[in-house]
Design a protein around this motif. Structure first.
Motif, PDB file in Angstrom:
ATOM      1  N   ASP A  23       1.081  -1.060  -0.088  1.00 25.49           N
ATOM      2  CA  ASP A  23      -0.054  -0.031   0.079  1.00 25.49           C
ATOM      3  C   ASP A  23       0.830   1.571  -0.088  1.00 25.49           C
ATOM      4  O   ASP A  23       0.494   2.194  -0.747  1.00 25.49           O
ATOM      5  CB  ASP A  23      -0.795   0.193   1.123  1.00 25.49           C
ATOM      6  N   ARG A  54       2.407   1.735  -3.377  1.00 28.00           N
ATOM      7  CA  ARG A  54       1.187   2.055  -4.663  1.00 28.00           C
ATOM      8  C   ARG A  54       1.067   3.727  -4.176  1.00 28.00           C
ATOM      9  O   ARG A  54       0.452   4.674  -5.097  1.00 28.00           O
ATOM     10  CB  ARG A  54       0.032   1.125  -4.475  1.00 28.00           C
ATOM     11  N   ASP A  56      -5.257  -3.307  -9.142  1.00 27.63           N
ATOM     12  CA  ASP A  56      -5.411  -2.540  -7.881  1.00 27.63           C
ATOM     13  C   ASP A  56      -5.893  -1.005  -8.770  1.00 27.63           C
ATOM     14  O   ASP A  56      -4.915  -0.586  -9.674  1.00 27.63           O
ATOM     15  CB  ASP A  56      -4.246  -2.256  -7.076  1.00 27.63           C
TER      16      ASP A  56
END
Length: 199
Positions: A40, A43, A80
């Motif tokens: 996370d 990203r 994603d």
């Protein structure tokens, strides 16, 4: 001063604790980096760096490697959303590929330039608008650092020592000072860091 547009050059790369962007096995040895590139924190970091960029500068190797991966992500409904956002941006944005060997651009909306990195970046900074992103192309980032043309340095520091491989910061770079403007630490110990050049 040619930098009248206010365009900033952002360099983004993932490094191990010992400052390497690949392992002792060469360019494809990314075992100490890949696990942290899909977190996370990583990203979110990637989303932050492309949101204000309108041009991406790539070396030949990255241009060809990215072409084999990102366009399919842009079309993947199950990807994603942050990966898909970057992929769509990369497909649609202006791409400048630095190469002495390519005759034609491997991507649409891309052009091949056979010229020194510093010259290309200076030309880009003098025209247009939006940030210029050098994304993980180490040879291009090294040349930009050597010419003191990087305005923002974005790093994912991976909590592993590779013990070999290529380093980003070679001896002989011009001395420079940086201010930490963003940091985020992931559950696995990876750190997203953004430094702005103090001029």
């Amino acid at each position: 001063m040619s930098d009248s547009t206010g365009r900033k050059v952002t360099a983004n790369i993932n490094l191990t604790l010992d400052g390497r962007y690949n392992g002792p096995g060469g360019p494809g040895d990314l075992g100490a980096i890949v696990p942290y590139a899909v977190t996370d924190v990583a990203r979110n970091h990637l989303t932050r760096i492309w949101e204000n960029a309108t041009t991406v500068v790539l070396g030949r190797g990255n241009a060809e490697g990215f072409l084999g991966f990102w366009p399919s992500v842009a079309e993947d409904d199950n990807a994603d959303p942050r990966d898909r956002g970057y992929a769509k941006w990369l497909v649609d944005t202006e791409k400048v590929v630095l190469s002495t060997t390519l005759a034609e651009a491997p991507w649409s909306r891309a052009r091949v330039v056979n010229a020194p990195t510093a010259e290309v970046l200076a030309d880009l900074k003098a025209t247009g608008e939006g940030d210029i992103l050098i994304n993980t192309s180490a040879s291009v980032i090294k040349a930009a650092l050597a010419a003191d043309l990087v305005d923002r340095l974005c790093l994912i520091v991976c909590p592993e020592i590779a013990g070999g491989g290529e380093r980003l910061f070679d001896d002989g770079l011009p001395a420079s000072k940086w201010t930490l403007t963003h940091r985020e630490i992931g559950e696995s110990g990876e750190m997203a860091l953004t430094y702005d050049r103090v001029r």
